[in-house]
Motif scaffolding. Structure first.
Motif, PDB file in Angstrom:
ATOM      1  N   SER A   1       0.840  -1.207   0.000  1.00 50.03           N
ATOM      2  CA  SER A   1       0.000   0.000   0.000  1.00 50.03           C
ATOM      3  C   SER A   1       0.870   1.250   0.000  1.00 50.03           C
ATOM      4  O   SER A   1       0.532   2.249  -0.647  1.00 50.03           O
TER       5      SER A   1
ATOM      6  N   GLU B   1       1.581  15.078 -12.755  1.00 50.11           N
ATOM      7  CA  GLU B   1       0.459  15.687 -13.470  1.00 50.11           C
ATOM      8  C   GLU B   1       0.278  17.137 -13.062  1.00 50.11           C
ATOM      9  O   GLU B   1       0.045  18.017 -13.894  1.00 50.11           O
TER      10      GLU B   1
ATOM     11  N   ASP C   1       2.021   1.639  -3.512  1.00 54.75           N
ATOM     12  CA  ASP C   1       0.918   2.146  -4.346  1.00 54.75           C
ATOM     13  C   ASP C   1       0.710   3.624  -4.108  1.00 54.75           C
ATOM     14  O   ASP C   1       0.547   4.410  -5.047  1.00 54.75           O
ATOM     15  N   GLN C   2       0.712   3.952  -2.812  1.00 55.40           N
ATOM     16  CA  GLN C   2       0.496   5.348  -2.424  1.00 55.40           C
ATOM     17  C   GLN C   2       1.575   6.240  -3.034  1.00 55.40           C
ATOM     18  O   GLN C   2       1.291   7.304  -3.576  1.00 55.40           O
ATOM     19  N   ARG C   3       2.797   5.729  -2.956  1.00 57.28           N
ATOM     20  CA  ARG C   3       3.894   6.515  -3.508  1.00 57.28           C
ATOM     21  C   ARG C   3       3.741   6.672  -5.020  1.00 57.28           C
ATOM     22  O   ARG C   3       3.950   7.748  -5.570  1.00 57.28           O
ATOM     23  N   GLU C   4       3.334   5.576  -5.650  1.00 58.55           N
ATOM     24  CA  GLU C   4       3.162   5.612  -7.106  1.00 58.55           C
ATOM     25  C   GLU C   4       2.135   6.674  -7.494  1.00 58.55           C
ATOM     26  O   GLU C   4       2.374   7.482  -8.386  1.00 58.55           O
ATOM     27  N   THR C   5       0.987   6.652  -6.773  1.00 58.38           N
ATOM     28  CA  THR C   5      -0.054   7.632  -7.110  1.00 58.38           C
ATOM     29  C   THR C   5       0.418   9.043  -6.778  1.00 58.38           C
ATOM     30  O   THR C   5       0.117   9.980  -7.517  1.00 58.38           O
ATOM     31  N   THR C   6       1.159   9.160  -5.662  1.00 59.49           N
ATOM     32  CA  THR C   6       1.664  10.490  -5.291  1.00 59.49           C
ATOM     33  C   THR C   6       2.572  11.040  -6.381  1.00 59.49           C
ATOM     34  O   THR C   6       2.436  12.191  -6.805  1.00 59.49           O
TER      35      THR C   6
ATOM     36  N   LYS D   1       2.658  10.129  -9.494  1.00 62.34           N
ATOM     37  CA  LYS D   1       1.890  10.381 -10.712  1.00 62.34           C
ATOM     38  C   LYS D   1       1.154  11.716 -10.611  1.00 62.34           C
ATOM     39  O   LYS D   1       1.176  12.529 -11.541  1.00 62.34           O
ATOM     40  N   GLU D   2       0.517  11.901  -9.441  1.00 61.16           N
ATOM     41  CA  GLU D   2      -0.234  13.138  -9.242  1.00 61.16           C
ATOM     42  C   GLU D   2       0.681  14.357  -9.280  1.00 61.16           C
ATOM     43  O   GLU D   2       0.346  15.382  -9.880  1.00 61.16           O
ATOM     44  N   SER D   3       1.839  14.215  -8.620  1.00 64.07           N
ATOM     45  CA  SER D   3       2.771  15.345  -8.602  1.00 64.07           C
ATOM     46  C   SER D   3       3.206  15.700 -10.020  1.00 64.07           C
ATOM     47  O   SER D   3       3.276  16.871 -10.378  1.00 64.07           O
TER      48      SER D   3
END
Lengths: 280, 181
Positions: B53, B67, B56-61, B63-65
Motif C-alpha cells: 500500500s 500531473e 501504491d500510495q507513492r506511485e499515485t503520489t 503520478k499526481e505530482s
C-alpha cells in the motif's frame, strides 16, 4: 553445512567411512537429526511424539527452514516499519524494495495481468522464503532446506493449490474445468485429451519441485566432490585446482540461488496466470 | 572411485545410516506446510499489506505530482503568452496615443500659427486704416483751414481793395501772418 570452509569436517567424515564410498557427500547434503555447530559439535534433536503416525521430529532442514522463515519475517517487518515512518525508502527498505517491485512489476503483473494483486502475497512469500533458504544454504555450517525433495514438492504443491483455487475463484469451478480443454477439439478426441490435460495439471508443479531440488543440490554436490578429490587422491597437488574450482562453483551458486528463487516464483506466477485467464 | 561416487549419487543408492535423496519424510511435508502458511499469513498482515500500500500510495503520489507539475507548466505558459499579448497590446496602445498626441500637437501648432498670423495681419490692417483715417482727417482739417484762410484773405482783399499798393501790402501782411502762425 555444505561449504568449502569446513574441509576438516569433511576429512573427519571421510576417515569414518570407506574411502571409495560417496556416503560422506550424502551425509552433508541430506537431512539429519543432528545439527552441527561450530565449536559445539553435533547437537541431536530430541524425538517428537508421533502424530497420526507421522514423525514430527524437526530435522536439520526443518530447523533451517524455521531460521529462514524467521529471517524473512524479521527483515520484512523491519522494511514495513520503515515505510510507516517515511514513504521514501532508506537503507534496508530501499534494498528490498527492488526485489518486491521486481516480483510485482516483472513477474506478477505481466504473467497474471488483471487481478494479480490477490496473488502477490503468495508470490512474494514464496520468492523470499526460497531466496533466503538458498542463501542460508551457502553459509558455513548451515544446510540447504531447498535441496530437500519433500520440501520443494510441498512448495510446488502449494503453488498447485493456489493455481487451482485461483482459477476456480475466477472462472467458477465448472467453468474452470471446462476451460482446461482447448477450444475446437472434436468430441472423439476427448478420450485422449482429457487424460493429457489432466496430466498436464500435475506435470507443472512436478517440474517446479524437481527443478528447485536438483539445482540447489547440484552445486553443493559438485563443491563437495571437488574438495573431496583432495582427500581421495591423498595429495596436496590437486588442492589449488580443487579449491579454485570449488570457489568458482560457489560463486556460481550465489547466482543459482537468485535464479532458482526467481524461476520458482516466475513459473508459479505463470501457472496462476494461465489458470486465471484461460482464454490465453 | 570418483566415478563410483558420482554414479552412487545419480543412482540414488541407499547409503549407510539413511535413505536416498528422493526419500520423502512426511514430517517435513507437515512442517513445510505449517511454516509456509504461517509465514504467508503473518507476512501478509505484517509486511506485504503495508509495504504494497505504501508503494501504491507513492506511485499515485508521484503520478499526481507529475500531473500537477505538468498542469502548472501549462498554466505558466498560458500566463506568459497572455502577458506577452498584453504587453504587445499596451505597446501598440501607447504608440497610438503618442501618434495621436503628436498629430494633435501638430494641428494645434498649425492652428495657433494661423490664428496669430491672421491676428497680426488684422493689427497691421487696423493700424494702416487708422493712419489713413488720421491722414485724411488732418488733410481735411488743413483743407478747411486753408479754405477759411482763403475766404478770410478774400474777405480782407475785398474790404480793402482800394489800390494795388494796398493790395500788395495786404497780401504781404497776410502771408506774414500765416508764417507767424
Amino acid at each position: 553445512m555444505n561449504n568449502i570452509t569446513d574441509t576438516l569436517a569433511i576429512a573427519d567424515t571421510i576417515v569414518s567411512v570407506k574411502k571409495t564410498d560417496s556416503g560422506w557427500i550424502m551425509h552433508h547434503i541430506m537431512d539429519s537429526r543432528a545439527i552441527e555447530l561450530p565449536f559445539f559439535g553435533e547437537v541431536h534433536i530430541p524425538q517428537f511424539p508421533l502424530l497420526f503416525g507421522i514423525d514430527l521430529t524437526p530435522t536439520k532442514h526443518v530447523v533451517f527452514m524455521w531460521l529462514s522463515a524467521l529471517l524473512v519475517l524479521l527483515v520484512f517487518a523491519t522494511v514495513a516499519s520503515k515505510y510507516k515512518k517515511s514513504i521514501v525508502p532508506r537503507g534496508i527498505a530501499n534494498f528490498f524494495e527492488v526485489f518486491i517491485l521486481f516480483v510485482k512489476d516483472e513477474i506478477a503483473k505481466p504473467t497474471i495481468g488483471k487481478g494479480y494483486e490477490k496473488f502477490l502475497p503468495y508470490l512474494l512469500t514464496a520468492f523470499f522464503f526460497i531466496l533466503f533458504g538458498n542463501f542460508l544454504g551457502l553459509v558455513p555450517y548451515s544446510s540447504t532446506f531447498t535441496s530437500n525433495i519433500a520440501i520443494t514438492a510441498t512448495l510446488a504443491a502449494l503453488t498447485f493449490v493456489v493455481t487451482q483455487v485461483g482459477g476456480m475463484m475466477q472462472n467458477g469451478i465448472w467453468g474452470y474445468i471446462r476451460g482446461l480443454m482447448p477450444h475446437g477439439i472434436p468430441w472423439w478426441m476427448m478420450p485422449i485429451m482429457i487424460p493429457v490435460e489432466f496430466l498436464g495439471l500435475f506435470t507443472k508443479p512436478f517440474a517446479l519441485a524437481i527443478r528447485l531440488f536438483a539445482n540447489m543440490l547440484a552445486g553443493h554436490t559438485v563443491i563437495l566432490a571437488l574438495i573431496g578429490l583432495i582427500f581421495f587422491l591423498g595429495t596436496w597437488v590437486v588442492a589449488p585446482l580443487s579449491v579454485a574450482f570449488a570457489l568458482f562453483i560457489y560463486l556460481l551458486e550465489i547466482l543459482v540461488a537468485l535464479i532458482q528463487a526467481y524461476i520458482f516464483t516466475m513459473l508459479s506466477s505463470l501457472f496462476i496466470g494461465m489458470a486465471v485467464h484461460q482464454e490465453h | 572411485m570418483l566415478a563410483d561416487m558420482i554414479f552412487g549419487l545419480l543412482a540414488l543408492s541407499p547409503q549407510e545410516g539413511g535413505g536416498t535423496l528422493l526419500d520423502v519424510n512426511p514430517g517435513l511435508i507437515v512442517w513445510t506446510v505449517i511454516t509456509f502458511v504461517l509465514l504467508l499469513l503473518i507476512l501478509r498482515k505484517v509486511a506485504w499489506k503495508p509495504i504494497l500500500s505504501a508503494l501504491d500510495q507513492r506511485e499515485t503520489t508521484i503520478k499526481e505530482s507529475l500531473e500537477k507539475a505538468e498542469q502548472a507548466k501549462q498554466d505558466a505558459i498560458q500566463i506568459l503568452k497572455q502577458n506577452e499579448a498584453n504587453l504587445a497590446r499596451a505597446e501598440e496602445e501607447s504608440q497610438k496615443i503618442i501618434e495621436q498626441s503628436r498629430q494633435y500637437a501638430e494641428k494645434l501648432k498649425e492652428q495657433m500659427l494661423q490664428a496669430s498670423k491672421t491676428q497680426a495681419q488684422k493689427i497691421v490692417e487696423d493700424a494702416s486704416a487708422e493712419i489713413e483715417r488720421k491722414n485724411e482727417a488732418a488733410f481735411d482739417e488743413l483743407k478747411a483751414q486753408i479754405a477759411g484762410i482763403a475766404v478770410d484773405a478774400a474777405e480782407r482783399i475785398l474790404k480793402e481793395n482800394i489800390n494795388p499798393e494796398l493790395n500788395k501790402k495786404l497780401v504781404n501782411n497776410y502771408i506774414n501772418e500765416i508764417t507767424k502762425n
